[in-house]
Design a protein around this motif. Structure first.
Motif, mmCIF file in Angstrom:
data_model
loop_
_atom_site.group_PDB
_atom_site.id
_atom_site.type_symbol
_atom_site.label_atom_id
_atom_site.label_comp_id
_atom_site.label_asym_id
_atom_site.label_seq_id
_atom_site.Cartn_x
_atom_site.Cartn_y
_atom_site.Cartn_z
ATOM 1 N N ARG A 24 0.845 -1.203 0.000
ATOM 2 C CA ARG A 24 0.000 0.000 0.000
ATOM 3 C C ARG A 24 0.875 1.245 0.000
ATOM 4 N NH1 ARG A 24 -4.802 -2.200 -1.459
ATOM 5 N NH2 ARG A 24 -5.415 -3.861 -0.026
ATOM 6 N N THR A 25 0.345 2.321 -0.547
ATOM 7 C CA THR A 25 1.090 3.568 -0.614
ATOM 8 C C THR A 25 0.708 4.486 0.536
ATOM 9 O OG1 THR A 25 1.204 3.422 -3.033
ATOM 10 C CG2 THR A 25 1.594 5.588 -2.037
ATOM 11 N N PHE A 26 1.695 4.870 1.340
ATOM 12 C CA PHE A 26 1.502 5.816 2.436
ATOM 13 C C PHE A 26 2.279 7.089 2.112
ATOM 14 C CE2 PHE A 26 0.971 2.497 6.120
ATOM 15 C CZ PHE A 26 -0.075 1.903 5.425
ATOM 16 N N VAL A 27 1.620 8.220 2.241
ATOM 17 C CA VAL A 27 2.293 9.516 2.127
ATOM 18 C C VAL A 27 2.399 10.084 3.540
ATOM 19 C CG1 VAL A 27 2.215 11.845 1.153
ATOM 20 C CG2 VAL A 27 1.405 9.888 -0.197
ATOM 21 N N ILE A 28 3.606 10.380 3.976
ATOM 22 C CA ILE A 28 3.841 10.830 5.351
ATOM 23 C C ILE A 28 4.437 12.240 5.334
ATOM 24 C CG2 ILE A 28 4.985 10.373 7.548
ATOM 25 C CD1 ILE A 28 5.073 7.435 6.839
ATOM 26 N N PHE A 29 3.751 13.153 6.000
ATOM 27 C CA PHE A 29 4.246 14.530 6.166
ATOM 28 C C PHE A 29 4.849 14.711 7.557
ATOM 29 C CE2 PHE A 29 3.159 18.383 8.489
ATOM 30 C CZ PHE A 29 3.961 19.315 7.844
ATOM 31 N N PHE A 30 5.997 15.392 7.623
ATOM 32 C CA PHE A 30 6.547 15.810 8.915
ATOM 33 C C PHE A 30 7.174 17.185 8.739
ATOM 34 C CE2 PHE A 30 9.399 12.998 6.666
ATOM 35 C CZ PHE A 30 10.627 13.647 6.670
ATOM 36 N N SER A 31 7.144 17.969 9.787
ATOM 37 C CA SER A 31 7.559 19.361 9.712
ATOM 38 C C SER A 31 9.081 19.507 9.727
ATOM 39 C CB SER A 31 6.970 20.149 10.889
ATOM 40 O OG SER A 31 7.597 19.744 12.094
ATOM 41 N N GLY A 62 8.889 19.395 5.752
ATOM 42 C CA GLY A 62 8.804 20.849 5.800
ATOM 43 C C GLY A 62 10.176 21.473 5.973
ATOM 44 N N ILE A 63 10.242 22.803 5.803
ATOM 45 C CA ILE A 63 11.528 23.517 5.954
ATOM 46 C C ILE A 63 11.339 24.869 6.645
ATOM 47 C CG2 ILE A 63 12.705 22.429 3.993
ATOM 48 C CD1 ILE A 63 11.925 24.903 2.307
ATOM 49 N N ARG A 64 10.181 25.118 7.228
ATOM 50 C CA ARG A 64 9.885 26.465 7.746
ATOM 51 C C ARG A 64 10.927 26.954 8.758
ATOM 52 N NH1 ARG A 64 3.878 28.554 9.175
ATOM 53 N NH2 ARG A 64 3.830 28.308 6.901
ATOM 54 N N SER A 186 3.629 25.123 0.389
ATOM 55 C CA SER A 186 3.233 24.599 1.697
ATOM 56 C C SER A 186 3.465 23.090 1.693
ATOM 57 C CB SER A 186 1.748 24.896 1.959
ATOM 58 O OG SER A 186 1.216 24.009 2.914
ATOM 59 N N ALA A 187 4.218 22.595 2.667
ATOM 60 C CA ALA A 187 4.516 21.157 2.720
ATOM 61 C C ALA A 187 3.250 20.341 2.928
ATOM 62 C CB ALA A 187 5.523 20.878 3.836
ATOM 63 N N GLU A 188 2.309 20.855 3.746
ATOM 64 C CA GLU A 188 1.043 20.134 3.944
ATOM 65 C C GLU A 188 0.273 20.018 2.632
ATOM 66 O OE1 GLU A 188 1.525 22.209 8.042
ATOM 67 O OE2 GLU A 188 1.976 22.674 5.958
ATOM 68 N N GLU A 189 0.288 21.109 1.835
ATOM 69 C CA GLU A 189 -0.415 21.063 0.551
ATOM 70 C C GLU A 189 0.249 20.058 -0.381
ATOM 71 O OE1 GLU A 189 -1.483 23.672 -3.415
ATOM 72 O OE2 GLU A 189 -0.103 24.493 -1.915
ATOM 73 N N ALA A 243 -5.030 22.609 12.893
ATOM 74 C CA ALA A 243 -6.073 23.028 11.950
ATOM 75 C C ALA A 243 -5.625 22.790 10.507
ATOM 76 C CB ALA A 243 -6.411 24.494 12.170
ATOM 77 N N ARG A 244 -4.364 23.112 10.202
ATOM 78 C CA ARG A 244 -3.865 22.895 8.840
ATOM 79 C C ARG A 244 -3.842 21.406 8.491
ATOM 80 N NH1 ARG A 244 0.039 26.726 10.395
ATOM 81 N NH2 ARG A 244 1.679 25.133 10.469
ATOM 82 N N SER A 245 -3.449 20.591 9.451
ATOM 83 C CA SER A 245 -3.422 19.144 9.206
ATOM 84 C C SER A 245 -4.829 18.578 9.049
ATOM 85 C CB SER A 245 -2.686 18.432 10.355
ATOM 86 O OG SER A 245 -1.313 18.755 10.342
#
Length: 438
Positions: A24-31, A62-64, A186-189, A243-245
């Motif tokens: 299965r394909t998982f997309v994982i976001f981390f800041s 992310g890179i903020r 935006s990394a979340e986007e 909220a963004r997540s």
């Protein structure tokens, strides 16, 4: 010995999830904040474990904070509007530097293979590239966002090709235009659009805080996308990152991603606990109900047998063969929780009579405090009313009081309709109860 037994039980209980997640394909976001912390290597180890279990892994970072740090070192002030960075030409240079540095650091960690470490023998190959086509965000509310952009297209073919070659795909929040321009995204986007484009099984958002109820601050275990949208509208005090997540999770579920998870990354092992235990530890978002009651199918027989086997061994339920279950499967109703059968019952309608018999009512021990037995009974009662059934019967050897407390009355064998009476097992000597349906 007790510790060993607990591990064995946990490992066995995790096996359905290991099977379910494979390929299965998982997309994982981390800041970007996560990357700066000493414990980040533990998260990398968990990514490697997922990869070893056959998960197709896409990581979006992310890179903020890295960009902010470089701006402050140069005496500049980071500029934001509606939580999006205003990326002028000078800031864009810092964005490019930060994206390169963070990407290289993550690649280095994923390349570790020191003997005796959790990464020993992992041999993970990482693929990065120009997978994201972007366009300028433009001018909003009179504010020119300059080189801040938004996702225009995801190169799904290229990403899938890398995943098929058993690579981990690592994506930075940078987009490119056909004319060669570079945009800060935006990394979340990016994570959301990648998950939607790939029709990923899961979008996992590793957050800085737990998604909690604004009423009592208790963790929220699950929400439908509609419930999550309502929470966003009615709870303006939610932390911005949460909220963004939540917004990202809603968008992804509404456009074909099966599940989105918000997981507090500060809890050690939270990613594994969320993915390989029944109740998880984060907040699960789905377009439909996470737990549903429905008519059983042949595919549910294995789950039903596993659920009722301990009760059969204790003599609480009469033993049923697989063949009998297959023949009567249309009579069964199950509670399914994220692919697992945690409750079941049978509803045998007496043809030619206005009677039906309830049988094989069972709920998994871990879920008996959630009124699921009541929900099954209410579901059957509603079915009875729809089919003009006038009376329900049930036979029980050890749960008599449970039925009495729900309006059932005792009766004798001779009071039973002939089909139920002829099937009565005198050896079990079950007590008989009935309830009239109005």
């Amino acid at each position: 010995m007790q510790q060993s037994s607990a591990f064995v039980n946990w490992f066995r209980n995790s096996s359905p999830y290991i099977h379910a997640h494979r390929n299965r394909t998982f997309v994982i976001f981390f800041s970007g904040v996560a990357v700066t912390e000493p414990e980040f290597d533990k998260l990398i180890h968990d990514f490697a474990l997922l990869k070893s279990l056959g998960v197709r892994l896409v990581l979006v970072h992310g890179i903020r904070p890295q960009v902010d740090e470089q701006l402050l070192q140069q005496g500049d002030t980071p500029k934001f509007h509606h939580h999006l960075r205003i990326t002028d030409s000078a800031t864009l240079q810092y964005v490019k530097q930060a994206a390169g540095l963070v990407r290289v650091e993550i690649e280095a960690l994923l390349s570790m293979g020191v003997s005796g470490s959790p990464m020993a023998g992992a041999k993970i190959r990482v693929a990065s590239g120009n997978f994201v086509t972007a366009k300028p965000l433009g001018v909003l509310d009179g504010i020119d966002y300059c080189h801040t952009g938004k996702v225009r297209r995801i190169d799904t073919e290229a990403i899938n090709r890398q995943l098929e070659q058993n690579n981990v795909v690592l994506i930075s929040p940078i987009g490119y235009s056909p004319s060669g321009e570079i945009f800060n995204l935006s990394a979340e986007e990016v994570a959301t659009e990648v998950a939607i484009a790939l029709q990923a099984e899961k979008l996992i958002l590793l957050t800085e805080q737990t998604c909690s109820s604004p009423i009592d601050n208790s963790p929220i275990p699950q929400l439908t996308s509609d419930q999550a949208a309502a929470l966003l509208q009615t709870s303006p005090a939610l932390p911005d990152a949460v909220a963004r997540s939540l917004y990202a999770a809603i968008q992804s579920c509404q456009q074909g991603v099966r599940r989105a998870h918000l997981i507090n990354r500060h809890l050690d092992g939270a990613l594994l606990l969320e993915l390989f235990t029944r109740d998880g530890i984060g907040t699960l978002i789905s377009s439909s109900e996470f737990e549903t009651i429905r008519t059983a199918t042949l595919d549910d027989i294995g789950g039903i047998m596993e659920l009722i086997k301990p009760l059969e061994q204790q003599g609480i339920l009469v033993k049923r063969s697989r063949e009998k279950l297959e023949m009567e499967i249309n009579d069964y109703v199950v509670i399914e929780r994220d692919g697992l059968i945690i409750g079941c019952t049978a509803f045998h309608v007496m043809q030619g009579y206005q009677y039906a018999e309830i049988a094989c009512l069972a709920v998994h021990p871990d879920y008996r405090n959630g009124a699921r037995g009541n929900r099954l009974l209410e579901y059957l009662t509603s079915n009875a009313q729809n089919q003009a059934i006038k009376r329900l019967y049930v036979r029980s050897t050890q749960t008599m009081h449970w039925f009495v407390e729900r309006g059932f009355n005792a009766c004798e064998i001779q009071d039973l309709p002939e089909p139920i009476q002829s099937a009565y097992n005198y050896q079990r000597n079950s007590k008989i109860f009935y309830k009239d349906i109005h």
